[in-house]
Design an enzyme around this catalytic site. Sequence first.
Site, PDB file in Angstrom:
ATOM      1  NE  ARG A  58      -4.016  -1.943   2.008  1.00 52.86           N
ATOM      2  CZ  ARG A  58      -5.041  -2.081   2.804  1.00 52.86           C
ATOM      3  NH1 ARG A  58      -5.198  -1.268   3.817  1.00 52.86           N
ATOM      4  NH2 ARG A  58      -5.924  -3.029   2.598  1.00 52.86           N
ATOM      5  CG  ASP A 169     -13.446   5.316   9.822  1.00 50.14           C
ATOM      6  OD1 ASP A 169     -13.992   4.194   9.832  1.00 50.14           O
ATOM      7  OD2 ASP A 169     -12.238   5.479   9.551  1.00 50.14           O
TER       8      ASP A 169
HETATM    9  C1  LIG Z   1     -13.039  -2.871   8.275  1.00 50.59           C
HETATM   10  S1  LIG Z   1     -13.718  -1.288   8.599  1.00 50.59           S
HETATM   11  C2  LIG Z   1     -15.197  -1.736   9.479  1.00 50.59           C
HETATM   12  C3  LIG Z   1     -16.415  -0.976   8.997  1.00 50.59           C
HETATM   13  C4  LIG Z   1     -17.746  -1.387   9.654  1.00 50.59           C
HETATM   14  N1  LIG Z   1     -17.709  -1.187  11.073  1.00 50.59           N
HETATM   15  C5  LIG Z   1     -18.087  -2.822   9.322  1.00 50.59           C
HETATM   16  O1  LIG Z   1     -17.981  -3.701  10.188  1.00 50.59           O
HETATM   17  O2  LIG Z   1     -18.458  -3.094   8.178  1.00 50.59           O
HETATM   18  C6  LIG Z   1     -12.649  -0.686   9.918  1.00 50.59           C
HETATM   19  C7  LIG Z   1     -12.701   0.821  10.083  1.00 50.59           C
HETATM   20  O3  LIG Z   1     -12.071   1.174  11.321  1.00 50.59           O
HETATM   21  C8  LIG Z   1     -11.425   2.407  11.154  1.00 50.59           C
HETATM   22  N2  LIG Z   1     -10.414   2.592  12.214  1.00 50.59           N
HETATM   23  C9  LIG Z   1      -9.254   1.904  12.390  1.00 50.59           C
HETATM   24  N3  LIG Z   1      -8.586   2.388  13.455  1.00 50.59           N
HETATM   25  C10 LIG Z   1      -9.333   3.391  13.960  1.00 50.59           C
HETATM   26  C11 LIG Z   1      -9.170   4.277  15.060  1.00 50.59           C
HETATM   27  N4  LIG Z   1      -8.089   4.238  15.846  1.00 50.59           N
HETATM   28  N5  LIG Z   1     -10.141   5.182  15.290  1.00 50.59           N
HETATM   29  C12 LIG Z   1     -11.233   5.230  14.502  1.00 50.59           C
HETATM   30  N6  LIG Z   1     -11.453   4.436  13.449  1.00 50.59           N
HETATM   31  C13 LIG Z   1     -10.510   3.510  13.184  1.00 50.59           C
HETATM   32  C14 LIG Z   1     -10.838   2.299   9.748  1.00 50.59           C
HETATM   33  O4  LIG Z   1     -10.545   3.558   9.188  1.00 50.59           O
HETATM   34  C15 LIG Z   1     -11.933   1.555   8.993  1.00 50.59           C
HETATM   35  O5  LIG Z   1     -12.784   2.415   8.277  1.00 50.59           O
END
Ligand SMILES: C[S@@+](CC[C@H](N)C(=O)[O-])C[C@H]1O[C@@H](n2cnc3c(N)ncnc32)[C@H](O)[C@@H]1O
Length: 298
Positions: A58, A169
Site C-alpha cells: 500500500r 471513523d
Molecule cells: C473494516 S472497517 C469496518 C467498517 C464497519 N464497522 C463494518 O464492520 O463493516 C474498519 C474501520 O475502522 C477504522 N479505524 C481503524 N482504526 C481506527 C481508530 N483508531 N479510530 C477510529 N477508526 C478507526 C478504519 O478507518 C476503517 O474504516
Amino acid sequence: MSSVARQTDGDRPRGIRRNMEQADFKLSRSEFDSLSRAVYDHCGINLHDGKRELVEARLGKHIRQGGYQSAGAFIESVLNDRNGETFVRLIDTLSTNLTSFFREADHFTYLVREFLPRLIRDRKSSDQKRLRCWSAGCSSGEEPYTLGIVLQEAIPDLKQWDARILATDISTRVLERAERGVYDAARISGVPPQLRTRYFATNRYDGHVFFDALPSLRSLIAFRRLNLMETWPFSGPFDFIFCRNVMIYFDKPTQQALVNRFHSVLSPGGLLFTGHSESLTGVRHPFEYVRPTIYRKA
Ligand SMILES: C[S@@+](CC[C@H](N)C(=O)[O-])C[C@H]1O[C@@H](n2cnc3c(N)ncnc32)[C@H](O)[C@@H]1O
C-alpha cells in the site's frame, strides 16, 4: 538527514530510493519498525510483522504519488506530523475499510426482534422518546445507513423521536464517501429492493446508475472524524454501540481499554456489538455476555 532516514538494515539500503517505480517496494527493518510504532502510538493499529507485505504494497504507491524522495523522507514527515495531514493520509492508506450494507445481518435481526421492542416499550412508558447509537469505525457509511434503515423500519413513529446515529471513523477518505451517501449497484446489492426504493433515489452519473441516500435517512446520521484512541468529545449515554471489525486491528491491551471506555458511555442495559471475527476472550471488561459478539452493560 534524520535519524530515521539514516538507519539502514544490514546491507539493504532504504528500498524506495532505488526502487521508486517498482511494484515490489520494500521497507527496511528499521523503517518498518519506526512506522509501525508511530501508527500504534497514534491510533492503536497493530502493524505486526505479518502485515509487512500489506504495508509495503500500500505504501509504495502512496509514497510515489506523494512525491517523496525516499521511504526515509516519507517516514520522517510522518514522525514529525502525528496529528496533521501526512498522518491522516498514511492512515487512509493503511486502514482496511471493507464494509457492506446489512453486514453480519444477525445483529440487525437482534435489534429488530429483541432490543428495539423492549426499548420502545420502556421509552414510551417513561415518555422519553430518546435514542442514541454509535457506529464506531463506520468506514464508507454502509453500517450507519443500515442502522438508519433498521430504526425507521422498526420504529414507525421515529420522526417523533429524538433519535440520532453518531458515525465516526479515523479516515477522512472514507468519511467523505460516507457523507456523500452515493453507492453503485454492486455496493447497494445488500439492501433488499423494497428498502432500496424507500431509502435511496436512483440517479445516473456518467451513464452508470447510482443510489443516493434520501434526506430522511441522512438526517438521522452525524458523521464525524474521530480517532478512537483520543479523547472523545461526548459522553453519551448511547443505547447501543456498533464497533465491528475495528478492534481486530488492535492488540489486547488496546482492545481492553477501548471496551471499557465503550462501557462508560453506554446507558444501563445498553449493548456493544463487535465483529464476528472479534472475540473479547482475554479482555477484562464489565459487560454481561448476551450471545457471541453482543455484550450488555448491566
Ligand atoms: C473494516 S472497517 C469496518 C467498517 C464497519 N464497522 C463494518 O464492520 O463493516 C474498519 C474501520 O475502522 C477504522 N479505524 C481503524 N482504526 C481506527 C481508530 N483508531 N479510530 C477510529 N477508526 C478507526 C478504519 O478507518 C476503517 O474504516
